[in-house]
Design an enzyme around this catalytic site. Structure first.
Site, PDB file in Angstrom:
ATOM      1  CG  ASP A 137      39.823  47.275  37.048  1.00  0.00           C
ATOM      2  OD1 ASP A 137      40.205  46.928  38.177  1.00  0.00           O
ATOM      3  OD2 ASP A 137      39.358  46.486  36.212  1.00  0.00           O
ATOM      4  CG  ASP A 195      41.838  42.097  42.089  1.00  0.00           C
ATOM      5  OD1 ASP A 195      41.374  41.309  42.926  1.00  0.00           O
ATOM      6  OD2 ASP A 195      42.254  41.738  40.985  1.00  0.00           O
TER       7      ASP A 195
HETATM    8  N1  GLY Z   1      43.014  42.975  38.797  1.00  0.00           N
HETATM    9  C1  GLY Z   1      43.103  41.821  37.973  1.00  0.00           C
HETATM   10  C2  GLY Z   1      44.263  40.962  38.259  1.00  0.00           C
HETATM   11  O1  GLY Z   1      44.925  41.088  39.260  1.00  0.00           O
HETATM   12  O2  GLY Z   1      44.541  40.102  37.451  1.00  0.00           O
END
Ligand code: GLY
Length: 426
Positions: A137, A195
């Site tokens: 992330d 993501d």
């Molecule tokens: N990246 C985590 C979400 O979209 O909840």
């Protein structure tokens, strides 16, 4: 941006309705309130603790509570004391970059000095993120904060943060597997979530800053393999694909959506935004084609009247089904840019769709009254319904992508490219 342009944006979104405030000024006022409520350094507002029940989760999943409870952990379920209060996290949370980023975007939209000062202060608090190696992330956390700082208030120390973070992100790329690893937890061998397409922007920026193409090359390898492995024939995306050590597919599923084969709304937004960005950065036609297919799929399958999607595109089509304003904001931000990549006639339908989403988000149905909603701009997002987590609540990333969509719309209306990442130079 000058007052007159802000007002024009307000008129564009609100037409001649009675809503007076223009959305950028209203958002900046609300963010100023949110920042004033933060109890101390190192605390980043993420959501409100909002009530939900096992029954509601089961109904939405179309499963019996006994089939998933207590196997799933009802994380972050509010206690009576916490109900409707702000859920804060520290710098390690995947969402820690969004409030600093929103402040930068509000600064870009309004030119307000209080936005810039708060953005600088909160961005500086994220310095330890640049040393983290245990998450993918890093792009969300550092590009939304330091990345926007670099665009709007460049300095050499910011450059060092971006490059160090990018080095840590590419340390999660295994050339035998061909993608950047997402999670270090769970039952999977080598999980990659859709993501992760959003973390690539940091790598493109690191290549701009260093002149070294290795970051960009890894980003494009990740995008190529994800294009092959994450999508179903109808261009919906799985959420999680896990790989074996030799890079073949171990499993495919959907962790935060309704079912393994469903189209989790925000995941489709990550995919759309990701391939739009990859086309901008590489000019490769296959990414543009993918982005168009995803956008068309969303337009066909998103059935709500105001275009703010349900939490999953396969969720029950009923008035009480929770929405996900964060997915709506993402669709808008991505479609505004996509519209500029096509001949005007073909791009218009995406721009119109994005403007309709933004008009809904800027309306009182989704925009909170100033001084309420924990200082978050938007209401009605959903974090992870199957985990009973953050259902029908504000989320800091909904605010971020809403503001980014406002910036993009303003630029496009002025005849500028939708984004200005190319301002970042060596
Ligand atoms: N990246 C985590 C979400 O979209 O909840």
């Amino acid at each position: 941006m000058k007052k007159t342009l802000l007002s024009a944006l307000g008129m564009l979104l609100f037409g001649t309705t009675a809503v007076a405030a223009n959305p950028a000024d209203a958002a900046a006022d609300q963010l100023a309130y949110q920042v004033s409520q933060i109890p101390g350094p190192g605390k980043f507002p993420r959501a409100l603790f909002t009530d939900y029940s096992i029954g509601e989760v089961a109904y939405q999943l179309e499963r019996e509570p006994k089939d998933f409870y207590p196997q799933i952990e009802l994380r972050n379920h509010p206690t009576l004391k916490e109900f409707n209060t702000v859920r804060y996290h520290n710098y390690r949370d995947w969402t820690s970059g969004f409030l600093p980023g929103s402040l930068w975007l509000a600064y870009e939209l309004t030119g307000r000095d209080d936005m810039r000062r708060a953005a600088t202060e909160l961005t500086n608090q994220l310095l330890p993120v640049s040393y983290m190696k245990d998450t993918h992330d890093l792009g969300f956390m550092v590009n939304c904060s330091y990345g926007n700082a670099l665009r709007l208030a460049p300095s050499d120390s910011i450059k060092a943060v971006i490059v160090r973070t990018a080095d840590n992100l590419i340390s999660r790329f295994d050339p035998k597997v061909g993608v950047i690893r997402s999670w270090d937890f769970g039952p999977w061998n080598y999980p990659v979530i859709i993501d992760n397409m959003m973390n690539l922007e940091l790598l493109f920026n690191a290549s701009r800053l260093t002149g070294d193409s290795k970051y960009r090359d890894i980003a494009l390898k990740h995008a190529d393999k994800t294009l092959k492995c994450h999508f179903r024939p109808d261009f919906t995306s799985y959420h999680v694909v896990s790989y074996t050590p030799d890079g073949s597919i171990e499993s495919r599923g959907t962790f935060q959506g309704k079912a393994d084969e469903s189209a989790w709304s925000r995941g489709q937004g990550w995919a759309l935004y990701g391939y739009t960005e990859c086309y901008r950065e590489s000019g490769r036609k296959e990414y543009l084609e993918q982005a168009r297919h995803i956008a068309d799929m969303i337009m066909e399958r998103n059935v709500t009247e105001d275009l703010i999607p349900y939490w999953d595109l396969d969720a029950r089509n009923e008035p009480t089904t929770p929405r996900d304003a964060s997915a709506g904001a993402l669709y808008a931000a991505a479609m505004i840019e996509l519209s500029t990549m096509l001949p005007e006639k073909e791009g218009k339908k995406y721009l119109d769709y994005a403007e309709k989403i933004l008009a809904a988000l800027a309306s009182p149905q989704y925009t909170a009254e100033q001084g309420t909603n924990g200082g978050f701009i938007l209401k009605h997002s959903t974090g992870s319904l199957p985990h009973g987590s953050e259902i029908d609540t504000p989320l800091n990333y909904a605010d971020y992508y809403y503001l980014e969509a406002l910036v993009r719309l303003d630029r496009v209306k002025k005849g500028l490219p939708a984004t200005s990442w190319d301002k970042i130079k060596k």
